[in-house]
Motif scaffolding. Structure first.
Motif, mmCIF file in Angstrom:
data_model
loop_
_atom_site.group_PDB
_atom_site.id
_atom_site.type_symbol
_atom_site.label_atom_id
_atom_site.label_comp_id
_atom_site.label_asym_id
_atom_site.label_seq_id
_atom_site.Cartn_x
_atom_site.Cartn_y
_atom_site.Cartn_z
ATOM 1 N N ASP A 52 0.849 -1.201 0.000
ATOM 2 C CA ASP A 52 0.000 0.000 0.000
ATOM 3 C C ASP A 52 0.892 1.262 0.000
ATOM 4 O OD1 ASP A 52 -2.577 1.296 0.312
ATOM 5 O OD2 ASP A 52 -1.838 1.867 2.291
ATOM 6 N N ARG A 53 1.935 1.267 0.836
ATOM 7 C CA ARG A 53 2.845 2.429 0.864
ATOM 8 C C ARG A 53 3.577 2.572 -0.464
ATOM 9 N NH1 ARG A 53 7.312 2.767 5.602
ATOM 10 N NH2 ARG A 53 8.272 1.117 4.369
ATOM 11 N N LEU A 54 3.944 1.423 -1.064
ATOM 12 C CA LEU A 54 4.619 1.452 -2.370
ATOM 13 C C LEU A 54 3.733 2.137 -3.411
ATOM 14 C CD1 LEU A 54 6.965 0.421 -4.215
ATOM 15 C CD2 LEU A 54 5.634 -1.667 -4.532
ATOM 16 N N ILE A 158 7.550 9.641 0.753
ATOM 17 C CA ILE A 158 7.802 8.867 -0.473
ATOM 18 C C ILE A 158 9.025 7.991 -0.215
ATOM 19 C CG2 ILE A 158 8.366 8.980 -2.928
ATOM 20 C CD1 ILE A 158 7.280 11.843 -2.959
ATOM 21 N N LYS A 159 8.825 6.684 -0.210
ATOM 22 C CA LYS A 159 9.991 5.812 0.047
ATOM 23 C C LYS A 159 10.697 5.580 -1.283
ATOM 24 C CE LYS A 159 11.318 1.641 2.568
ATOM 25 N NZ LYS A 159 12.640 2.046 2.965
ATOM 26 N N ASN A 160 11.868 6.153 -1.414
ATOM 27 C CA ASN A 160 12.544 6.157 -2.720
ATOM 28 C C ASN A 160 14.016 5.831 -2.560
ATOM 29 O OD1 ASN A 160 14.305 8.827 -2.976
ATOM 30 N ND2 ASN A 160 12.541 9.240 -1.667
ATOM 31 N N SER A 162 16.583 7.534 -3.891
ATOM 32 C CA SER A 162 17.522 8.667 -4.007
ATOM 33 C C SER A 162 18.148 8.843 -2.625
ATOM 34 C CB SER A 162 16.784 9.936 -4.424
ATOM 35 O OG SER A 162 16.068 9.708 -5.597
ATOM 36 N N ARG A 163 19.196 8.089 -2.346
ATOM 37 C CA ARG A 163 19.665 7.907 -0.973
ATOM 38 C C ARG A 163 20.906 8.708 -0.611
ATOM 39 N NH1 ARG A 163 16.472 5.055 2.831
ATOM 40 N NH2 ARG A 163 14.634 5.335 1.584
ATOM 41 N N LEU A 164 21.353 9.614 -1.495
ATOM 42 C CA LEU A 164 22.624 10.287 -1.231
ATOM 43 C C LEU A 164 22.608 11.053 0.090
ATOM 44 C CD1 LEU A 164 25.480 10.952 -2.066
ATOM 45 C CD2 LEU A 164 24.611 12.860 -3.407
ATOM 46 N N SER A 192 14.463 14.424 12.641
ATOM 47 C CA SER A 192 13.599 13.824 11.618
ATOM 48 C C SER A 192 13.671 12.303 11.704
ATOM 49 C CB SER A 192 13.906 14.345 10.212
ATOM 50 O OG SER A 192 15.214 13.992 9.811
ATOM 51 N N GLU A 193 14.775 11.699 11.273
ATOM 52 C CA GLU A 193 14.830 10.236 11.260
ATOM 53 C C GLU A 193 16.276 9.787 11.100
ATOM 54 O OE1 GLU A 193 12.572 8.866 7.809
ATOM 55 O OE2 GLU A 193 13.347 10.549 6.633
ATOM 56 N N ASN A 194 16.430 8.510 10.985
ATOM 57 C CA ASN A 194 17.721 7.869 10.705
ATOM 58 C C ASN A 194 17.697 7.494 9.227
ATOM 59 O OD1 ASN A 194 18.676 4.689 10.539
ATOM 60 N ND2 ASN A 194 20.140 5.943 11.664
ATOM 61 N N LYS A 195 18.829 7.155 8.634
ATOM 62 C CA LYS A 195 18.859 6.837 7.209
ATOM 63 C C LYS A 195 17.940 5.673 6.845
ATOM 64 C CE LYS A 195 21.850 3.096 7.452
ATOM 65 N NZ LYS A 195 21.257 1.790 7.315
ATOM 66 N N GLY A 196 17.626 4.843 7.828
ATOM 67 C CA GLY A 196 16.718 3.717 7.547
ATOM 68 C C GLY A 196 15.804 3.418 8.707
ATOM 69 N N GLY A 197 15.542 4.400 9.547
ATOM 70 C CA GLY A 197 14.717 4.115 10.722
ATOM 71 C C GLY A 197 14.073 5.371 11.293
ATOM 72 N N ASN A 198 13.085 5.159 12.146
ATOM 73 C CA ASN A 198 12.428 6.262 12.863
ATOM 74 C C ASN A 198 12.965 6.335 14.298
ATOM 75 O OD1 ASN A 198 9.938 5.287 10.823
ATOM 76 N ND2 ASN A 198 10.214 7.480 11.043
ATOM 77 N N GLY A 218 7.077 5.071 8.926
ATOM 78 C CA GLY A 218 7.643 3.719 8.988
ATOM 79 C C GLY A 218 6.626 2.688 9.459
ATOM 80 N N MET A 219 6.730 1.501 8.870
ATOM 81 C CA MET A 219 5.859 0.402 9.310
ATOM 82 C C MET A 219 6.191 0.027 10.752
ATOM 83 S SD MET A 219 3.911 -0.335 6.930
ATOM 84 C CE MET A 219 3.879 0.490 5.366
ATOM 85 N N SER A 220 7.475 0.046 11.082
ATOM 86 C CA SER A 220 7.883 -0.326 12.438
ATOM 87 C C SER A 220 7.477 0.774 13.422
ATOM 88 C CB SER A 220 9.396 -0.539 12.490
ATOM 89 O OG SER A 220 9.835 -1.143 11.298
ATOM 90 N N ARG A 221 7.506 2.007 12.951
ATOM 91 C CA ARG A 221 7.030 3.131 13.765
ATOM 92 C C ARG A 221 5.572 2.899 14.154
ATOM 93 N NH1 ARG A 221 4.143 7.677 12.498
ATOM 94 N NH2 ARG A 221 4.710 9.663 13.499
ATOM 95 N N SER A 255 12.929 0.092 12.849
ATOM 96 C CA SER A 255 13.098 -0.166 11.422
ATOM 97 C C SER A 255 12.768 -1.625 11.133
ATOM 98 C CB SER A 255 14.527 0.143 10.986
ATOM 99 O OG SER A 255 14.641 -0.012 9.583
ATOM 100 N N THR A 256 12.442 -1.905 9.881
ATOM 101 C CA THR A 256 12.019 -3.245 9.481
ATOM 102 C C THR A 256 12.990 -4.357 9.916
ATOM 103 O OG1 THR A 256 10.578 -2.514 7.735
ATOM 104 C CG2 THR A 256 11.602 -4.669 7.414
ATOM 105 N N PRO A 257 14.308 -4.271 9.696
ATOM 106 C CA PRO A 257 15.151 -5.423 10.043
ATOM 107 C C PRO A 257 15.247 -5.677 11.533
ATOM 108 C CG PRO A 257 16.492 -3.604 9.242
ATOM 109 C CD PRO A 257 15.067 -3.230 8.980
HETATM 110 C C1 LIG Z 1 14.405 7.054 5.656
HETATM 111 C C2 LIG Z 1 13.739 5.945 6.393
HETATM 112 N N1 LIG Z 1 13.098 6.212 7.539
HETATM 113 C C3 LIG Z 1 12.484 5.246 8.257
HETATM 114 C C4 LIG Z 1 12.505 3.932 7.833
HETATM 115 C C5 LIG Z 1 11.814 2.868 8.642
HETATM 116 O O1 LIG Z 1 10.692 2.375 7.965
HETATM 117 P P1 LIG Z 1 10.149 0.911 8.190
HETATM 118 O O2 LIG Z 1 9.800 0.801 9.631
HETATM 119 O O3 LIG Z 1 8.958 0.835 7.305
HETATM 120 O O4 LIG Z 1 11.239 -0.032 7.825
HETATM 121 C C6 LIG Z 1 13.143 3.604 6.630
HETATM 122 C C7 LIG Z 1 13.172 2.223 6.153
HETATM 123 O O5 LIG Z 1 13.924 1.853 5.288
HETATM 124 C C8 LIG Z 1 13.764 4.634 5.887
HETATM 125 O O6 LIG Z 1 14.388 4.374 4.730
#
Ligand SMILES: Cc1ncc(COP(=O)(O)O)c(C=O)c1O
Length: 303
Positions: A52-54, A158-160, A162-164, A192-198, A218-221, A255-257
């Motif tokens: 759905d988020r995609l 927008i989960k994208n 463009s990760r620079l 705001s957030e971490n590069k891959g987490g809330n 975030g889904m984990s959020r 985060s997801t992992p």
């Molecule tokens: C920028 C960013 N913030 C937060 C998250 C955490 O999201 P989720 O809990 O859906 O993994 C991610 C996951 O990759 C992310 O890329």
């Protein structure tokens, strides 16, 4: 030996033969919507919500993946089924979606392509080694020099790919402490957030996290917020500043992992008494119970 299978725009190919063009907009423009879902005990977690988020990301990016969300779900389940034999019973995997606009046409309009979208779906081993110790020791959370891309320029929801900006931020905090985990501030100095987490804090018994005005939903959020609700832990979505992290009783990332990653230091200062806090542990235990798997043990068994 069986090789993992990758879905690329309608065909399944062995991973070693999976190719995209150097002209693909994923490469030329970083123009790619993405999702990363994980399995628990080989069952995908919140896959429908990830899809759905995609589709929300794709809609705002004006990318047509050439199939609806139901077909995407079915295709994803097929990819997972085709690959599960590659993972031992105690191992889990990522299910990754990368969807780019397709083959770029050079010129004035970056949305012009000479093909349909490139739809890539693959699985990867869920390696948790680098986070495993943080469940018991807590990590060192450090603010980066680089600020988050303003959500007014690129909506943080927008989960994208463009990760620079995220990569730069994380590389900066690693200069301070090679094991640090980044806390990215927005242009106003708010967390705001971490590069891959809330990011979450617990202060005076209240769980607090930034609103999605400056971070990914975030889904984990949302899982952490739902678990807290079920356990009677009050929670608010609010503005947080570095001061709020430094003075919190507990601090953690989601985060997801890793699901929940405790932090016990922030920019060199101890958080609370410097140990992983009770609310963080309760949430982690509740998460393990919900998915029927000891999240901490699974990660620490990889050490
Ligand atoms: C920028 C960013 N913030 C937060 C998250 C955490 O999201 P989720 O809990 O859906 O993994 C991610 C996951 O990759 C992310 O890329």
């Amino acid at each position: 030996m069986f090789e993992r299978q990758v879905y690329i725009s309608g065909t399944m190919v062995p991973e070693s033969q999976a190719r995209i063009s150097i002209f693909d907009s994923a490469v030329m423009l970083g123009d790619t919507a993405t999702e990363s879902t994980r399995t628990f005990g080989h069952h995908p977690f919140k896959l429908a919500e990830h899809i759905d988020r995609l589709y929300k990301s794709l809609k705002v990016m004006r990318i047509d993946p050439g199939m609806d969300a139901t077909e995407m779900l079915r295709t994803t389940q097929n990819v997972l089924q085709a690959n599960l034999q590659c993972y031992a019973p105690d191992q889990d995997c990522w299910i990754v979606h990368n969807i780019s606009r397709g083959l770029s046409v050079p010129g004035s309009d970056p949305t012009l392509t000479s093909s349909g979208a490139t739809v890539m779906i693959f699985t990867q081993y869920m390696c948790l080694r680098n986070w495993a110790q943080f469940y018991t020791d807590g990590c060192h959370a450090v603010t980066s020099m680089s600020r988050a891309v303003p959500t007014q320029s690129l909506d943080a929801r927008i989960k994208n790919r463009s990760r620079l900006a995220y990569t730069l931020a994380e590389s900066e905090v690693k200069l301070v402490d090679p094991l640090a985990q980044g806390v990215i501030l927005d242009i106003h100095g708010n967390v705001s957030e971490n590069k891959g987490g809330n990011i979450f804090v617990v202060s005076g018994g209240v769980l607090k996290t930034p609103t999605t005005a400056n971070c990914l939903a975030g889904m984990s959020r949302s899982t952490a917020l739902k678990l807290a609700d079920g356990m009677g832990i009050p929670a608010v979505e609010t503005i947080l500043q570095p001061y709020d992290l430094a003075t919190a009783d507990e601090l953690f990332f989601t985060s997801t992992p890793y699901c929940i990653m405790p932090a016990t230091r922030f920019n060199g200062l101890p958080i609370g008494d410097g140990t992983v806090g009770p609310v963080t542990i309760r949430l982690l235990n509740a998460w393990s119970k919900m998915v029927g798997l000891d999240i901490v043990k699974q990660a620490q068994d990889q050490l």
